[in-house]
Design a protein around this motif. Structure first.
Motif, short mmCIF file in Angstrom:
data_model
loop_
_atom_site.label_atom_id
_atom_site.label_comp_id
_atom_site.label_asym_id
_atom_site.label_seq_id
_atom_site.Cartn_x
_atom_site.Cartn_y
_atom_site.Cartn_z
N LEU A 160 66.29 -30.01 16.72
CA LEU A 160 66.42 -31.07 15.72
C LEU A 160 65.79 -32.37 16.22
N LYS A 215 70.88 -26.81 9.51
CA LYS A 215 71.23 -26.91 10.94
C LYS A 215 72.38 -27.90 11.15
N PHE A 258 60.35 -30.78 13.25
CA PHE A 258 60.78 -30.87 11.84
C PHE A 258 60.04 -29.80 11.06
N TYR A 310 69.98 -25.34 17.98
CA TYR A 310 69.41 -26.38 17.14
C TYR A 310 69.14 -27.69 17.86
N ASN A 363 65.76 -26.87 6.14
CA ASN A 363 66.02 -26.39 7.49
C ASN A 363 66.88 -27.37 8.28
N THR A 364 66.55 -28.65 8.19
CA THR A 364 67.29 -29.68 8.92
C THR A 364 68.72 -29.80 8.41
#
Length: 215
Positions: free
Chosen positions: A51, A64, A55, A48, A60-61
């Protein structure tokens, strides 16, 4: 996102929450492999790093960040929490996990989809995740009789991989250019490692008895 991918994400999250519940509610990490938790922390950090560059969505963010944060918190508790660390089965958790890290990194250098820093780390994280459960499974076999929360943690981890295989099958049938063959092959290997555990899990469930793994 299809239902199988979502179910996989949720069972993965549940497995981590079950582990955190065990640690914080019982103040014990007995039966949990620190080696496996360290491997998962490396997996999430390596995978990840995007990050900082890509984006995809808020979901998803957030996922993670949750996986990175929770994995690091678990390792911190098992290593540094003055009460929890006393319950760690150091004498049983002796799997030489650094060989897995080295082997997976070398494999990623030679087998990847694109030779870039981020893609090699992504392949490394995929290979390492496939075998990260090994120290935990070995610890369970050596322990023999394990507590219910630890069993549920491993069960949900296995279910997460099973859902992801269904996700890949679904995407292969519905998406014209579905790729990432590395993830699919590694996922099959990882799921196969759970076969013995699930066999004894089913036997214990069928007999309404506590799970016992052969040493």
């Amino acid at each position: 996102m299809n239902i199988f991918r979502f179910a996989g994400d949720m069972t993965h999250l549940i497995s981590i929450l079950v582990l955190l519940l065990k640690i914080y509610a019982t103040k014990s990490c007995s039966g949990i492999s620190l080696k496996t938790q360290e491997l998962y922390a490396i997996v999430f950090v390596a995978r990840y790093l995007d990050l900082f560059t890509d984006f995809i969505s808020v979901y998803n963010t957030v996922m993670k960040l949750v996986f990175i944060g929770c994995s690091l918190a678990i390792v911190w508790c098992m290593r540094l929490h003055r009460v929890v660390r006393r319950t760690y089965n150091k004498d049983v958790d002796t799997f030489r996990h650094y060989f897995l890290v080295l082997g997976c990194f070398l494999l990623a250098l030679f087998v990847h989809e694109k030779f870039t820093f981020q893609e090699v780390l992504w392949a490394f994280s995929i290979y390492l995740e496939a075998v990260a459960i090994l120290p935990q499974l070995v610890l369970l076999q050596r322990s023999g009789n394990v507590d219910n929360l630890t069993v549920q943690y491993v069960f949900f981890l296995g279910a997460y991989r099973a859902f992801y295989i269904l996700n890949w099958i679904y995407r292969y049938l519905t998406e014209p250019h579905f790729g990432r063959w590395i993830a699919s092959v590694a996922g099959l290997v990882q799921t196969a490692l759970y076969a013995d555990f699930f066999y004894y899990y089913f036997i214990s469930w069928k007999n309404n008895a506590k799970l016992q793994l052969p040493a």
